[in-house]
Design a protein around this motif. Structure first.
Motif, PDB file in Angstrom:
ATOM      1  N   PHE A 162     -21.223  12.682   5.311  1.00 29.52           N
ATOM      2  CA  PHE A 162     -20.367  12.768   4.128  1.00 29.52           C
ATOM      3  C   PHE A 162     -18.910  12.814   4.564  1.00 29.52           C
ATOM      4  CE2 PHE A 162     -17.632  15.444   1.489  1.00 29.52           C
ATOM      5  CZ  PHE A 162     -17.615  14.678   0.327  1.00 29.52           C
ATOM      6  N   PRO A 166     -15.236   7.429   0.128  1.00 28.73           N
ATOM      7  CA  PRO A 166     -16.450   6.618   0.219  1.00 28.73           C
ATOM      8  C   PRO A 166     -16.370   5.505   1.256  1.00 28.73           C
ATOM      9  CG  PRO A 166     -15.937   7.077  -2.077  1.00 28.73           C
ATOM     10  CD  PRO A 166     -14.783   7.575  -1.269  1.00 28.73           C
ATOM     11  N   GLU A 170     -18.871   5.060   4.580  1.00 34.52           N
ATOM     12  CA  GLU A 170     -19.663   3.837   4.691  1.00 34.52           C
ATOM     13  C   GLU A 170     -19.358   3.105   6.000  1.00 34.52           C
ATOM     14  OE1 GLU A 170     -22.130   2.794   3.045  1.00 34.52           O
ATOM     15  OE2 GLU A 170     -22.086   4.086   1.280  1.00 34.52           O
ATOM     16  N   ASN A 186     -23.082  11.279  -1.002  1.00 35.14           N
ATOM     17  CA  ASN A 186     -21.974  11.552  -1.906  1.00 35.14           C
ATOM     18  C   ASN A 186     -21.469  12.989  -1.868  1.00 35.14           C
ATOM     19  OD1 ASN A 186     -21.956   8.896  -2.953  1.00 35.14           O
ATOM     20  ND2 ASN A 186     -23.663   9.401  -4.323  1.00 35.14           N
ATOM     21  N   SER A 187     -22.155  13.875  -1.126  1.00 35.39           N
ATOM     22  CA  SER A 187     -21.693  15.265  -1.056  1.00 35.39           C
ATOM     23  C   SER A 187     -22.034  15.872   0.288  1.00 35.39           C
ATOM     24  CB  SER A 187     -22.314  16.105  -2.179  1.00 35.39           C
ATOM     25  OG  SER A 187     -23.683  16.370  -1.910  1.00 35.39           O
TER      26      SER A 187
END
Length: 336
Positions: A162, A166, A170, A186-187
């Motif tokens: 994480f 984003p 990625e 996402n967290s």
């Protein structure tokens, strides 16, 4: 009596650029060099506290150490400006016998190399002896280096990462594919679930903790690399409280000079009673866990010992491979 130059011939000082360091970097060799150094007895006098001279928005930090494994002693200087958002790193290595200046090394990559290699050494000694499930908070060079180095010494089954951005998380995940089962989430809470190891190498912009102790699974090994100054935060008080032991490369600095340590002590956590020097862990003098469910924490602020040991390893590899530049003039030891 005036100082006079010493008569014996002194080898030229070797300069290693950032490119030279990149070409001879080797994770396994770095971990092995650190393991050997930490296995030798080391006194506080050999690795004194760092010093920092501060200006208005800039500072110069000095870290010095004598390698307990012999060979060299050295100093790393870090000049940094928060306004200009830039920094320079220089390592000077001196021969312990002749006092000659053996090398000047661009320390930019050395900082990341020693941080990652020391973290991998700690994880190898603290985490279960099985293929590891790893959670990573952060997607910068420290997080990348720590994971990359860990994979050179241990089998990694899967990774969950994480980062608040984003695109960054990625890119981080994609850089390890297809060799590794890695997923960007996402967290931070999702990333640390069901993990054997959590590598934390990130800080929030407001310096609030990015890792909450309430998220941690039983038996996890937490590594905190990103908060090294009083004004910085990375792990919360609950993380420090839940850890049955806190392994530190520089225990007193972790206790008194990191935001995480200061906040935990202020909240009543008995941090000092939990602190274990990394050297004691490497030497096998301590048992960090009593039960498999115990949570342990390795907190790093960085140590001049690590810098000097890694720099010496790089110097020796450079000499073997004929890399670097012999300076046309150098410091010559004088009689005293």
């Amino acid at each position: 009596m005036h100082d006079s130059k010493m008569p014996q011939a002194i080898a030229p000082t070797l300069f290693l650029s950032d490119c030279d360091v990149a070409s001879i970097t080797d994770w396994s060799a770095a971990v092995a060099a650190l393991a050997d150094a930490y296995a030798h007895p080391t006194s506080d006098a050999m690795v004194p506290p760092r010093s920092m001279a501060r200006g208005d928005g800039f500072w110069l930090r000095s870290l010095t150490a004598v390698s307990p494994a012999g060979g060299h002693m050295g100093c790393k200087l870090i000049a940094a400006s928060m306004r200009a958002r830039c920094a320079s790193y220089l390592i000077a290595l001196f021969n312990q016998q002749t006092m000659a200046l053996s090398a000047l090394i661009d320390g930019n990559r050395v900082t990341g190399l020693r941080t990652a290699a020391t973290a991998a050494l700690a994880i190898d000694l603290l985490a279960p002896q099985r293929t590891l499930r790893v959670g990573v908070i952060g997607a910068g060079f420290e997080a990348r280096g720590a994971l990359d180095c860990l994979m050179s010494v241990r089998e990694v089954a899967r990774v969950r990462v994480f980062s608040p951005t984003p695109a960054s998380r990625e890119r981080f995940a994609e850089s390890f594919r297809p060799a590794l089962d890695i997923e960007a989430l996402n967290s931070a809470q999702e990333a640390v679930q069901d993990c054997d190891v959590v590598i934390c190498a990130a800080r929030s912009r407001d310096e609030s903790a990015v890792l909450q102790g309430a998220w941690l699974p039983a038996g996890v090994t937490v590594v905190s690399l990103g908060s090294t100054l009083p004004e910085q935060r990375e792990v919360d008080v609950v993380t420090m409280e839940r850890a049955v032991c806190i392994v530190a490369d520089m225990p007193q600095e972790v206790l008194h000079d990191t935001g995480d340590g200061i906040a935990a002590v202020s909240a009543g956590v008995k941090v000092a009673e939990k602190l274990i020097p990394l050297a004691d862990l490497v030497a096998g003098c301590v048992q960090p866990r009593r039960n498999e469910s115990d949570i342990v924490l390795y907190k790093s602020v960085g140590s001049a010992l690590q810098d000097v040991v890694i720099a010496q390893m790089l110097y020796e590899r450079a000499k073997q491979q004929g890399l670097g530049i012999d300076l046309p003039a150098s410091i010559v030891p004088v009689s005293k």
